[in-house]
Write a protein that holds these residues in place. Structure first.
Motif, mmCIF file in Angstrom:
data_model
loop_
_atom_site.group_PDB
_atom_site.id
_atom_site.type_symbol
_atom_site.label_atom_id
_atom_site.label_comp_id
_atom_site.label_asym_id
_atom_site.label_seq_id
_atom_site.Cartn_x
_atom_site.Cartn_y
_atom_site.Cartn_z
ATOM 1 N N VAL A 66 59.508 48.778 26.360
ATOM 2 C CA VAL A 66 58.256 49.021 26.029
ATOM 3 C C VAL A 66 57.987 50.374 25.462
ATOM 4 O O VAL A 66 58.756 51.216 25.837
ATOM 5 C CB VAL A 66 57.157 48.619 27.204
ATOM 6 N N GLY A 67 56.861 50.635 24.650
ATOM 7 C CA GLY A 67 56.752 52.024 24.251
ATOM 8 C C GLY A 67 57.652 52.335 23.336
ATOM 9 O O GLY A 67 57.815 53.666 23.196
ATOM 10 N N ARG A 68 57.969 51.588 22.352
ATOM 11 C CA ARG A 68 59.177 51.904 20.980
ATOM 12 C C ARG A 68 58.515 51.753 19.941
ATOM 13 O O ARG A 68 59.241 51.417 19.050
ATOM 14 C CB ARG A 68 60.439 51.162 21.567
ATOM 15 N N GLY A 69 57.142 52.010 19.792
ATOM 16 C CA GLY A 69 56.555 51.880 18.251
ATOM 17 C C GLY A 69 56.027 50.484 18.168
ATOM 18 O O GLY A 69 55.910 49.666 18.810
ATOM 19 N N GLY A 80 56.135 45.360 19.003
ATOM 20 C CA GLY A 80 55.048 44.653 19.569
ATOM 21 C C GLY A 80 54.664 45.127 20.898
ATOM 22 O O GLY A 80 53.523 44.873 21.636
ATOM 23 N N THR A 81 55.275 45.908 21.705
ATOM 24 C CA THR A 81 54.568 46.598 22.930
ATOM 25 C C THR A 81 54.990 48.021 22.748
ATOM 26 O O THR A 81 55.349 48.940 23.472
ATOM 27 C CB THR A 81 55.817 46.520 24.157
ATOM 28 N N GLY A 82 54.000 48.652 21.683
ATOM 29 C CA GLY A 82 54.156 50.112 21.358
ATOM 30 C C GLY A 82 52.675 50.494 21.953
ATOM 31 O O GLY A 82 52.069 49.954 22.621
ATOM 32 N N LYS A 83 52.509 51.692 21.378
ATOM 33 C CA LYS A 83 50.989 52.354 21.822
ATOM 34 C C LYS A 83 50.873 52.427 23.326
ATOM 35 O O LYS A 83 51.427 53.364 24.128
ATOM 36 C CB LYS A 83 49.907 51.831 21.076
#
Length: 132
Positions: free
Chosen positions: A19-22, A26-29
């Motif tokens: 998660v949190g990888r752009g 699909g799971t960024g921000k």
């Protein structure tokens, strides 16, 4: 077949979600945590039983039961167990010699019709007779 070539069944394992990888992942921000709020913050952990400020279920339900911490004596009926009545000196140790007592028994109470007559033989504070 040996330990060197064991592997899980196909389809039984999944790779960890990164998660949190752009935005393309699909799971960024917000990293799947939604917008704002306590649960979106770093270091968030909720107490067990917490219901968002509502009174927790364990506090809403009535308290039930009671456990007495008063130690109750082990009761011996001298009419049934004649070996105790035949002792010359009655102490906790002599009772253990003729009658099987648990390790945690620290007090004994003698009951029955012949218990009152045995009061003169008792030489231990841990042994008592019925008052009737």
């Amino acid at each position: 077949m040996g330990l060197h070539n064991l592997q899980p069944a196909p389809g039984s394992t999944h790779s960890k979600k990164r998660v949190g990888r752009g935005q393309g992942s699909g799971t960024g921000k917000t990293a799947g945590r939604g917008q704002k709020g306590q649960k979106s913050r770093t270091g968030y952990s909720r107490k067990r039983g917490f219901e968002g400020g509502q009174q927790p279920l364990y506090k809403r339900l009535p308290k039930v039961g009671f456990v007495s911490h008063v130690e109750k004596p082990y009761v011996i009926n001298v009419d049934r167990i004649k070996a105790v009545a035949e002792l010359e000196e009655i102490t906790l140790e002599t009772i253990r010699g003729v009658h099987k007592l648990g390790k945690n028994v620290t007090r004994v109470k003698l009951i029955g019709t012949g218990a009152k007559a045995l009061a003169s033989k008792i030489k231990d504070d841990a042994v008592t007779t019925s008052r009737k």
